[in-house]
Design a protein around this motif. Structure first.
Motif, PDB file in Angstrom:
ATOM      1  N   MET A  46       0.862  -1.187   0.000  1.00 14.32           N
ATOM      2  CA  MET A  46       0.000   0.000   0.000  1.00 14.32           C
ATOM      3  C   MET A  46       0.895   1.232   0.000  1.00 14.32           C
ATOM      4  O   MET A  46       2.021   1.184   0.454  1.00 14.32           O
ATOM      5  N   GLU A  47       0.364   2.328  -0.525  1.00 11.30           N
ATOM      6  CA  GLU A  47       1.053   3.605  -0.345  1.00 11.30           C
ATOM      7  C   GLU A  47       0.493   4.191   0.952  1.00 11.30           C
ATOM      8  O   GLU A  47      -0.713   4.418   1.080  1.00 11.30           O
ATOM      9  N   ILE A  48       1.375   4.390   1.927  1.00 12.69           N
ATOM     10  CA  ILE A  48       0.969   4.895   3.240  1.00 12.69           C
ATOM     11  C   ILE A  48       1.472   6.317   3.404  1.00 12.69           C
ATOM     12  O   ILE A  48       2.618   6.610   3.066  1.00 12.69           O
ATOM     13  N   SER A  49       0.611   7.186   3.908  1.00 13.74           N
ATOM     14  CA  SER A  49       1.086   8.547   4.095  1.00 13.74           C
ATOM     15  C   SER A  49       0.574   9.177   5.378  1.00 13.74           C
ATOM     16  O   SER A  49      -0.404   8.730   5.985  1.00 13.74           O
ATOM     17  N   LEU A  50       1.272  10.225   5.772  1.00 14.89           N
ATOM     18  CA  LEU A  50       0.799  11.153   6.790  1.00 14.89           C
ATOM     19  C   LEU A  50       0.680  12.482   6.061  1.00 14.89           C
ATOM     20  O   LEU A  50       1.637  12.905   5.385  1.00 14.89           O
ATOM     21  N   LEU A  51      -0.462  13.113   6.142  1.00 15.81           N
ATOM     22  CA  LEU A  51      -0.672  14.344   5.384  1.00 15.81           C
ATOM     23  C   LEU A  51       0.304  15.413   5.837  1.00 15.81           C
ATOM     24  O   LEU A  51       0.417  15.705   7.032  1.00 15.81           O
ATOM     25  N   GLY A  52       1.016  15.977   4.889  1.00 15.29           N
ATOM     26  CA  GLY A  52       1.981  17.020   5.201  1.00 15.29           C
ATOM     27  C   GLY A  52       3.381  16.487   5.397  1.00 15.29           C
ATOM     28  O   GLY A  52       4.330  17.250   5.460  1.00 15.29           O
ATOM     29  N   ILE A  53       3.521  15.175   5.491  1.00 17.99           N
ATOM     30  CA  ILE A  53       4.857  14.617   5.686  1.00 17.99           C
ATOM     31  C   ILE A  53       5.333  13.859   4.446  1.00 17.99           C
ATOM     32  O   ILE A  53       6.399  14.120   3.925  1.00 17.99           O
ATOM     33  N   GLY A  54       4.500  12.954   3.948  1.00 18.81           N
ATOM     34  CA  GLY A  54       4.895  12.258   2.728  1.00 18.81           C
ATOM     35  C   GLY A  54       4.227  10.907   2.602  1.00 18.81           C
ATOM     36  O   GLY A  54       3.411  10.516   3.448  1.00 18.81           O
ATOM     37  N   GLU A  55       4.599  10.215   1.548  1.00 14.45           N
ATOM     38  CA  GLU A  55       3.962   8.946   1.200  1.00 14.45           C
ATOM     39  C   GLU A  55       5.029   7.928   0.797  1.00 14.45           C
ATOM     40  O   GLU A  55       5.965   8.282   0.087  1.00 14.45           O
ATOM     41  N   SER A  56       4.877   6.692   1.276  1.00 20.10           N
ATOM     42  CA  SER A  56       5.847   5.644   0.940  1.00 20.10           C
ATOM     43  C   SER A  56       5.147   4.310   0.716  1.00 20.10           C
ATOM     44  O   SER A  56       4.112   4.041   1.314  1.00 20.10           O
ATOM     45  N   PRO A  57       5.753   3.465  -0.135  1.00 20.78           N
ATOM     46  CA  PRO A  57       5.189   2.125  -0.335  1.00 20.78           C
ATOM     47  C   PRO A  57       5.591   1.204   0.815  1.00 20.78           C
ATOM     48  O   PRO A  57       6.764   1.111   1.150  1.00 20.78           O
ATOM     49  N   ILE A  58       4.624   0.556   1.434  1.00 14.92           N
ATOM     50  CA  ILE A  58       4.893  -0.370   2.546  1.00 14.92           C
ATOM     51  C   ILE A  58       4.120  -1.654   2.278  1.00 14.92           C
ATOM     52  O   ILE A  58       2.920  -1.608   1.963  1.00 14.92           O
ATOM     53  N   SER A  59       4.800  -2.797   2.408  1.00 10.71           N
ATOM     54  CA  SER A  59       4.100  -4.050   2.113  1.00 10.71           C
ATOM     55  C   SER A  59       3.150  -4.425   3.248  1.00 10.71           C
ATOM     56  O   SER A  59       3.344  -4.049   4.397  1.00 10.71           O
ATOM     57  N   ILE A  60       2.107  -5.159   2.872  1.00  8.54           N
ATOM     58  CA  ILE A  60       1.113  -5.597   3.854  1.00  8.54           C
ATOM     59  C   ILE A  60       1.647  -6.861   4.513  1.00  8.54           C
ATOM     60  O   ILE A  60       2.035  -7.800   3.825  1.00  8.54           O
ATOM     61  N   THR A  61       1.689  -6.885   5.817  1.00  5.99           N
ATOM     62  CA  THR A  61       2.258  -8.056   6.489  1.00  5.99           C
ATOM     63  C   THR A  61       1.188  -9.002   7.027  1.00  5.99           C
ATOM     64  O   THR A  61       1.446 -10.171   7.281  1.00  5.99           O
TER      65      THR A  61
END
Lengths: 278, 365
Positions: A46-61
C-alpha cells in the motif's frame, strides 16, 4: 474514472513493538464499508502517508484471511517512517492501494515451501507464510530461514515461537551479532544451509531481504536444485506512485510497482545487469 | 477527401471564435520573445493574438505542460480532511502544433491511459482537437525525417472516430493561406462548425501544398540512422563505454528531460503550513542521483553511466519494445537546451555507426 492518488483514512488500532526501530501497526479503515469490502493478496503493498509529511510504499504483512484490518511493519528509515513510528494507537494513517502483484501459492500446491528472509524482509513474507498456514494441508514441508542483525531486531518474536511448533514446519534463525542470551546460529542467512536439508526438487522458494542477501541466497538456492522459475523474489524500489506512472521503480521495460514487486528469478535474470542491483 | 483552405488573415478571427467553445492554446511569443504554448485569455484576445507565432520553430517547453504541468496540485487537506482537486474536463483546441509534438502527445496520452488511468492528466486532455501546422523552416536541431515523425504526417485514407495519424487537422503553409487536410471526423466537424472561415481548396492549391511539404522536408538537414540505432539498442549492442563517455560531459541537470515532449517522470511531495497543506507532483528526471535512492540509502543506479544508460535506453529501447513506438520524436529540444551540447541525435548517430566503437561525442561545431 477513479482518482488513484486519493488516500483513505485508517485508524491505528494497536501497535506492537518489534525492535528499537521497528513496530507493527494494526489499522482499520475509518470507512466501515471500505474496511469490510477491502481485499488484497499476500505480497501486495500500500502507499501509506501522513498528510503534510509524505507517502511511501509499505508491504502488507497481515494475511488476507484476517478480515477487516491490515497490518504493516514499519522500520524507521526516513522522515515518514520516523513520524509513523512516533504515533500512538488511535492516530490516523492515510492509505491507498493495494498495489502490485503477489506471491503465488496456487502453483505451490503439494510442494515444499521455503521462505528466506533477511531483516525487514520478513514482513512481506509473513503475509504469504500465514496464508500458507491457513491452507496447511495443501503443502508439504515448510521451512522458514530468517536472519537479522541482532536478536532484538528479529520481528514477530512471539509468532516465530508459534511457527516453530507447527507440525512439519522448521524455523531456522540466525543473527549477525549475538547478545549474551542468544543460543542460535550466528552468521548471514546463507550459513543456515549447513543446518538443514534444502532440496529444490520439490521446493518453491520465497525470498525477501536486502539486495546483497538476495544475491547470495539465489546462488545457494540454485546450487540446491531450485528451478529459476520456482524462486519468487520481492524487489524493493523507490515506488512513489504505485501506478506505473512516476517512473522511479523502472527496471528495463518493467515497473516494479505494477509488474512486480514479486518476480521469479527467471524474470529477474532477464533484467539488464546495470539496473538489477542483485 | 477534399481539402480546405484557410486564409492567414482569417486565423485570428477563427481562433477568437473557437475560443468561445474551446480552451484554445497557441504558440505565442512572450515579452522576452520566447515561444510558449499559451491559453487564449478571456479578454484582449485580439491584442494577444498579435503575438501568435505559427511560422518559426516550436516552443522549447513542449505542449505536454498543458495536460502535465511542471507542478500540479493533487489535493488539499485541512485538519485531516482531504479536498480533492481534480481539474474539470474541458474541451481543448491545440492550434499550431508541430508534427513531432502531435506524435508526442499521442504517445503520452497512451502512457497515462495504460494500466491505471491518471485522472489528472486525462481530464485535462481527453476532449481535444489537435491542429498541426507543419514546419516551414524547421529548427536546425531537429531530425524528424529520421524518426519519421514529421515535418508533416500522412493523411489517412478514411476518417475514423479516432485520429489515425495523430492530427485532427493539418495545415500546410502555401503563402497567403494554409491548405487544410482532415485527419479525423472531429476535424471535419470543426470545419463544418466554423465553415465561414474555410473554403474549398482548388487543385492548384493542393499542388502548392505538395511542393511546400517537399521543401520543408528538404530543409531538415540533420539526418541520423534512427532505425539502426534503435536496432542496436534493442539488441544490447551499446557498450558501457558509450555511456561512460557521455557521463564525462553530462552535468546531470535534467534539462533535456524536462523539455522532452515524451518524458513523464514525476515525484510526489507534501507541503504543510499549520493545519493546512497540499500534496502535489512535480517533474522528476531519471538522471538525478536521488531519483532511485531508497530510504535505506540503497541506490540501484548509483553510477552516472547507469543513469545515462537509463535515460537513452528508456527512449530508444524500452519504449520501442513496450509500445512499438520510440520515445524520441526527433524534436531536437534536448540538444537545443543542453548546456554542454549533448543531444539525443548525437547519441543516436554514435550508436548507429558502430556499436563497438568508443563514442567521441565531439559535439557540433
Amino acid at each position: 474514472m477513479k482518482n488513484e492518488y486519493l488516500p483513505y483514512p485508517a485508524r491505528i488500532k494497536s501497535i506492537q513493538r518489534e525492535s528499537f526501530d521497528t513496530r507493527t501497526f494494526k489499522v482499520v479503515f475509518v470507512d466501515e464499508k471500505l474496511a469490510k469490502s477491502f481485499n488484497y493478496k499476500p505480497g501486495q503493498f500500500m502507499e501509506i502517508s501522513l498528510l503534510g509529511i509524505g507517502e511511501s510504499p509499505i508491504s502488507i504483512t497481515s494475511s488476507p484471511s484476517g478480515k477487516g484490518y491490515l497490518e504493516f511493519t514499519i522500520r524507521t528509515m526516513g522522515k515518514l517512517t520516523r513520524a509513523i513510528n512516533q504515533l500512538n494507537a488511535g492516530a490516523i494513517l492515510y492509505l491507498r492501494g493495494p498495489y502490485g502483484n503477489s506471491f503465488p501459492l496456487e502453483e505451490a500446491r503439494t510442494k515444499n515451501l521455503y521462505f528466506i528472509a533477511g531483516g525487514i524482509g520478513l514482513p512481506p513474507l509473513r503475509s504469504v507464510i500465514n496464508s500458507a498456514f491457513d491452507h496447511r494441508v495443501n503443502f508439504g514441508k515448510v521451512k522458514i530461514l530468517y536472519g537479522a542483525k541482532s536478536p532484538d531486531e528479529l520481528c514477530f518474536k512471539e509468532e516465530l515461537k508459534v511457527w516453530q511448533n507447527l507440525t512439519n514446519t522448521e524455523l531456522l534463525l540466525t543473527v549477525d551479532v549475538p547478545d549474551k542470551d542468544w543460543k542460535g546460529n550466528v552468521g548471514v542467512v546463507t550459513t543456515l544451509w549447513d543446518k538443514t536439508d534444502m532440496d529444490g526438487n520439490r521446493g518453491i522458494a520465497y525470498v525477501c531481504g536486502p539486495p546483497i542477501m538476495i544475491k547470495f541466497v539465489v546462488q545457494k538456492l540454485l546450487k540446491s536444485q531450485f528451478k529459476e522459475r520456482n524462486i519468487y523474489i520481492s524487489l524493493e524500489r523507490y515506488m512513489k506512485c504505485g501506478l506505473g506512472k512516476c517512473g522511479h521503480c523502472n527496471i528495463g521495460g518493467k515497473f516494479v510497482c505494477t509488474d512486480g514487486p514479486v518476480f521469479t528469478y527467471q524474470q529477474i535474470k532477464q533484467f539488464p545487469d546495470k539496473e538489477r542491483a542483485i | 477527401m477534399k481539402d480546405f483552405l484557410l486564409k492567414k488573415d482569417k486565423i485570428k478571427n477563427l481562433l477568437i471564435s473557437a475560443s468561445e467553445e474551446w480552451d484554445t492554446f497557441v504558440p505565442w511569443k512572450d515579452l522576452g520573445e520566447d515561444l510558449q504554448f499559451v491559453k487564449l485569455p478571456g479578454a484582449g484576445k485580439e491584442d494577444f493574438l498579435n503575438k501568435l507565432s505559427l511560422e518559426y520553430g516550436s516552443p522549447l517547453i513542449p505542449p505536454k505542460t498543458i495536460a502535465f504541468p511542471q507542478l500540479e496540485l493533487l489535493f488539499e487537506f485541512e485538519e485531516g480532511k482531504i479536498k480533492e482537486k481534480v481539474p474539470p474536463p474541458t474541451k481543448k483546441l491545440l492550434f499550431g502544433l508541430r508534427a513531432c509534438d502531435v506524435k508526442a502527445i499521442l504517445f503520452v496520452d497512451d502512457f497515462f491511459r495504460r494500466n491505471f488511468e491518471d485522472i489528472y492528466y486525462l481530464n485535462r486532455t481527453m476532449d481535444k482537437l489537435l491542429v498541426l501546422v507543419g514546419c516551414k523552416t524547421p529548427p536546425r536541431d531537429c531530425f524528424c525525417t529520421s524518426t519519421k515523425t514529421g515535418p508533416f504526417l500522412p493523411v489517412p485514407r478514411s476518417l475514423g472516430e479516432v485520429r489515425k495519424e495523430g492530427f485532427d487537422l493539418q495545415l500546410v503553409d502555401i503563402g497567403d493561406s494554409y491548405l487544410v487536410e482532415i485527419g479525423s471526423e472531429k476535424g471535419k466537424e470543426f470545419i463544418e462548425s466554423y465553415k465561414s472561415f474555410f473554403e474549398v481548396a482548388s487543385k492548384k492549391e493542393v499542388e502548392l501544398s505538395k511542393d511546400a511539404k517537399k521543401r520543408a522536408e528538404e530543409a531538415i538537414t540533420l539526418k541520423v540512422d534512427f532505425e539502426k540505432a534503435v536496432k542496436n539498442f534493442c539488441e544490447d549492442k551499446v557498450s558501457r563505454k558509450v555511456y561512460e563517455k557521455i557521463a564525462e560531459r553530462c552535468i546531470y541537470c535534467g534539462g533535456c528531460l524536462y523539455v522532452c515532449p515524451t518524458c513523464t517522470c514525476f515525484n510526489v511531495f507534501d507541503g504543510k503550513k499549520g493545519k493546512r497543506g497540499e500534496r502535489s507532483r512535480n517533474w522528476d528526471a531519471c538522471v538525478f542521483e536521488g531519483y532511485t535512492r531508497e530510504a535505506s540509502g540503497h541506490n540501484p543506479r548509483p553510477e552516472k553511466w547507469q543513469r545515462t544508460s537509463r535515460r537513452y535506453e528508456h527512449k530508444l529501447k524500452y519504449d520501442y519494445l513496450t509500445t512499438g513506438m520510440s520515445g524520441c520524436v526527433g524534436c531536437g529540444r534536448c540538444l537545443a537546451t543542453c548546456p554542454v551540447n549533448i543531444g539525443i541525435s548525437q547519441v543516436i548517430e554514435e550508436v548507429a555507426k558502430n556499436e563497438k566503437r568508443i563514442s567521441s561525442l565531439s559535439g557540433k561545431d
